[in-house]
Structures are given as C-alpha cells and as structure tokens.
Design an enzyme around this catalytic site. Structure first.
Site, PDB file in Angstrom:
ATOM      1  N   GLY A 147      -6.484 -11.862   5.861  1.00 15.77           N
ATOM      2  CA  GLY A 147      -6.570 -10.458   5.828  1.00 15.77           C
ATOM      3  C   GLY A 147      -5.850  -9.790   4.448  1.00 15.77           C
ATOM      4  O   GLY A 147      -5.308 -10.696   3.784  1.00 15.77           O
ATOM      5  N   HIS A 148      -6.283  -8.659   4.418  1.00 18.36           N
ATOM      6  CA  HIS A 148      -5.693  -8.234   2.982  1.00 18.36           C
ATOM      7  C   HIS A 148      -4.996  -6.518   3.436  1.00 18.36           C
ATOM      8  O   HIS A 148      -5.169  -6.265   4.718  1.00 18.36           O
ATOM      9  CB  HIS A 148      -6.424  -7.819   1.719  1.00 18.36           C
ATOM     10  CG  HIS A 148      -6.704  -9.377   1.069  1.00 18.36           C
ATOM     11  ND1 HIS A 148      -5.804  -9.836   0.594  1.00 18.36           N
ATOM     12  CD2 HIS A 148      -7.797 -10.013   1.228  1.00 18.36           C
ATOM     13  CE1 HIS A 148      -6.108 -11.066   0.183  1.00 18.36           C
ATOM     14  NE2 HIS A 148      -7.473 -11.311   0.437  1.00 18.36           N
ATOM     15  N   ASP A 198       0.791  -3.865   1.609  1.00 19.66           N
ATOM     16  CA  ASP A 198       1.360  -5.204   0.769  1.00 19.66           C
ATOM     17  C   ASP A 198       2.712  -4.783   0.254  1.00 19.66           C
ATOM     18  O   ASP A 198       3.548  -5.586   0.558  1.00 19.66           O
ATOM     19  CB  ASP A 198       0.493  -5.059  -0.532  1.00 19.66           C
ATOM     20  CG  ASP A 198      -0.914  -5.781  -0.167  1.00 19.66           C
ATOM     21  OD1 ASP A 198      -0.892  -6.477   1.009  1.00 19.66           O
ATOM     22  OD2 ASP A 198      -1.814  -6.108  -0.985  1.00 19.66           O
TER      23      ASP A 198
END
Length: 408
Positions: A138-139, A168
């Site tokens: 995933g991101h 992030d």
C-alpha cells in the site's frame, strides 16, 4: 526569572545513536527529525550492487550511510553489533522482515537474553499489524482511504487527496518520531527500552480526531453529504478561488467579524454595482445561511475572476479578512527565507524552534541532501572496531556488495 537565554547548549538529542534501515518517505522522515535535533543517525542501506530505490532519499541530511547485506553471516554480525550500541532502531519494513533477518525486537529486548535492553525499537508500517490488510502492499493514498479521512476531503464528485502528506509524513514519520521521543523519556526513568508500534492508518486517524469526532456528532462543520459543511468545501467563505491571471486566493473568514472585514474589502474592490444577474449582492447576514451559499460562491467566483492574484493580495493585506494568496513553491521559499522565524528558504527549516537548544542542522539544497549509499561504510565500521582482517572477511563474504543481493 523567565526570559531569553544567551547561552546555547548542545541540541536536545545530542548523544542519541539511531540506526535507520533505509526505506521510503515515512521512515526517512522520522530519522531526519531525530538527526535535525542532534541525533547521530546511521542509515543501513543495501550494498551498491542492489537495485536503487525508486526515488532518491532527499530526507538524508545529517545522516551517515553504511551499505551492508545483513543476510550474509558477517554482515548480520556487523548490523547486530551496530544495533547493540544504538539507542533507537527504525524498522520501515513489512511485518516479519526483521524477524526473518534475525534482528527482531526479541533479540535485543528479551528480558533474559536481550542484548540491548535499553533499545527503543520503532516499527513503522502502513496498515495496522493485526488487521486484515497487514500483509498487503500500500501507499499513502490507501492508508488515507482506510482511515475514514479521505471520504471527508473536498473535491468535485470524489474526494481529492493532499499529495502524500497526511499518511506518509504526518501519520507515519512524524508520529513515529514522537513515539520514539516518548519512549526515550520513559527510558530515562525505567532504564529500559521498548517497542514503538506505529502504522499510518492509525496515525492519520489520531491526527484527525477533530474532524472524525465532529462528524459523529453531526455538526455543520463537516457536512453530510461531503462538501456541504463549513470546512469540507461547502462554505464559500472557506475555499480557494481562481483569479484573472490563473493564480489563486485562499479565503478562510469563518468568524462573523472576519467575514465582515472580508466582505467590506471584497465589495470595495469590485466595480460599483457589481452583482449577479438578478441584482443580488451579499451582506453580512447571509454568511451562515446554507441556502444562500451557492449564490454567494458564484458571486465570489466571478468577483475574484475580475482581477489578478496579486491585486487581491494587496486588497486584503494587513487585514483580518483571512484571505491570502496561494503561493508557488518558489514564492513560499522566498517568503520563508525573509521571515523572522527563519523558515529556511528553499529547504524547510527544522521546526519547532527550541530557544536554548535549537537544531543546528545544516540545510543543503535538495540535490545535496541525497547521500550515496555506503559513503560512510568504512567510517562506521572503524567506529565499531572492525579491523582490516574483518573488513576483508566482509568483502569475501559479499556483505559489502561483491555478489548479487536478494530482496529484503
């Protein structure tokens, strides 16, 4: 007696040794925060003959790099020795990777046989370790999607995401760094390290407590459906507008007194009698009437489109209208460089600023923030007491990149 001090001490994390396994975005951000405030951060990279990362690590300032393969016997011994001398370890890998390398938390923190019981072992992943997505790739966008926050963000027909900042760097790197600092503070009392578990889905949810809780109370702050509330793009007086030259102005005059100031200056900058086709013009009384918001938004869109951005910036300058221009990256850097807080210019300055023990980080340009993999390998090995004979053994074993490296 309180007041500014003229004496400047060492940065707050001076003497703290950090081992950061090379990763993307969030792990490097956590390591950079620690390095900016004085920690000695060594990044463990894959040897030079391994595939390069997909993007350069521009968050490497103030760090050193050792390139070594922990899958070799000799390389594993060196990496373990490095961790045994550290205060902090940053693990950016998926669950199970460090355990397969023989470098899991129990190796160092086991109450009976742990070899570094003072270690703060920070584990940073995207999805929660115990959830149904734990083994999936995933991101940022995926983590944001599962947090519930993406569904609340503004956008026409579908929510739009704010780059890869929220998960992030905010929910991931920043909160991981905070967890490390909390664990270091606790260690000063107990003398013991511990595992810090951080995942980006939970991090985003924690940072978004305000909107998530308000949405449960069904307040007008965040609308249902999305895009009808005060802060999710529904309110015309909390939005972004396009100007005649294609630039943008941000407007955030939520409070009545600020809306009054905005409206006075806005109307004063428009041609006399400027109105919609039916002669409608806004007054202060319409601010919190959602039925009128579509007309107010149309009026503001047409008004801002009459003049360029910098014209509007001057109209609202030095006022409480809560209206400022949307700056480009270059313009924001110029503004930061000239601010009293010394915002760093092109390179963002470490923040917040500590008065007596400030960050002393150098601020290299982006191109100089990238450090080559392994550039400090011999230096770090020497500090670990690795002599010439052991160095030759590492080379023969392929630990320094003399043979193909398997993926972690």
């Amino acid at each position: 007696m309180f007041g500014p001090s003229n004496s400047v001490s060492s940065p707050p994390l001076a003497g703290i040794k950090v081992v950061e396994f090379a990763g993307l975005a969030s792990g490097p951000m956590a390591g950079m925060i620690l390095a900016d405030f004085g920690a000695d951060v060594v990044r463990v990279d894959r040897p030079p003959n391994a595939a390069p990362p997909p993007t350069p690590d521009v968050l490497a300032r103030g760090k050193r790099s050792i390139a070594i393969d922990p899958k070799t016997q000799s390389g594993h011994a060196v990496v373990r020795k490095l961790i045994e001398r550290a205060d902090v370890l940053i693990d950016p890998f998926r669950p199970g990777v460090m355990e397969r390398l023989g470098l899991g938390p129990e190796v160092f923190l086991d109450e009976k046989q742990g070899s570094n019981k003072r270690l703060v072992y920070a584990r940073l992943v995207g999805f929660p370790r115990s959830g149904p997505h734990k083994d999936m790739a995933g991101h940022d966008l995926n983590y944001l999607a599962l947090s519930g926050v993406l569904s609340m963000l503004p956008g026409d027909q579908k929510p739009e995401f704010p780059l890869n900042i929220l998960a992030d760097f905010a929910g991931g790197g920043m909160l991981c760094a905070m967890g490390i600092l909390l664990a270091l503070m606790e260690r000063s009392r107990s003398g013991r390290g511990q595992v810090v578990e951080a995942d980006m889905v939970s991090g985003v949810r924690y940072l978004s407590s305000f909107p998530l809780l308000l949405s449960q109370l069904q307040t007008p702050t965040f609308g249902k459906p999305r895009g009808t509330g005060l802060l999710d793009g529904g309110a015309p007086f909390y939005n972004v507008y396009t100007c005649a030259d294609g630039g943008w102005m941000s407007v955030g005059c939520l409070e009545p007194q600020f809306f009054r100031t905005f409206l006075k200056r806005f109307l004063g900058a428009l041609p006399p009698g400027f109105a919609l086709e039916d002669g409608w013009r806004p007054t202060e009384a319409v601010q919190h009437d959602p039925d009128v918001w579509p007309r107010l938004k149309l009026f503001m869109e047409r008004g801002f489109a009459m003049h360029p951005r910098d014209y509007w910036a001057k109209v609202f300058d030095a006022s409480d209208a809560c209206a400022v221009p949307v700056l480009s990256v270059e313009e924001a850097a110029e503004l930061a460089a000239g601010s009293s807080s010394g915002g760093g210019g092109c390179v963002p300055k470490p923040h917040p600023t500590l008065e007596r023990t400030p960050s002393v980080a150098s601020l290299p340009d982006a191109v100089d923030s990238v450090i080559p993999r392994g550039i400090h390998t011999e230096e770090v090995l020497k500090e670990l007491g690795i002599g010439k004979a052991e160095l030759e053994g590492l080379r023969r074993d392929g630990a320094l990149g003399d043979r193909p490296i398997a993926k972690l």
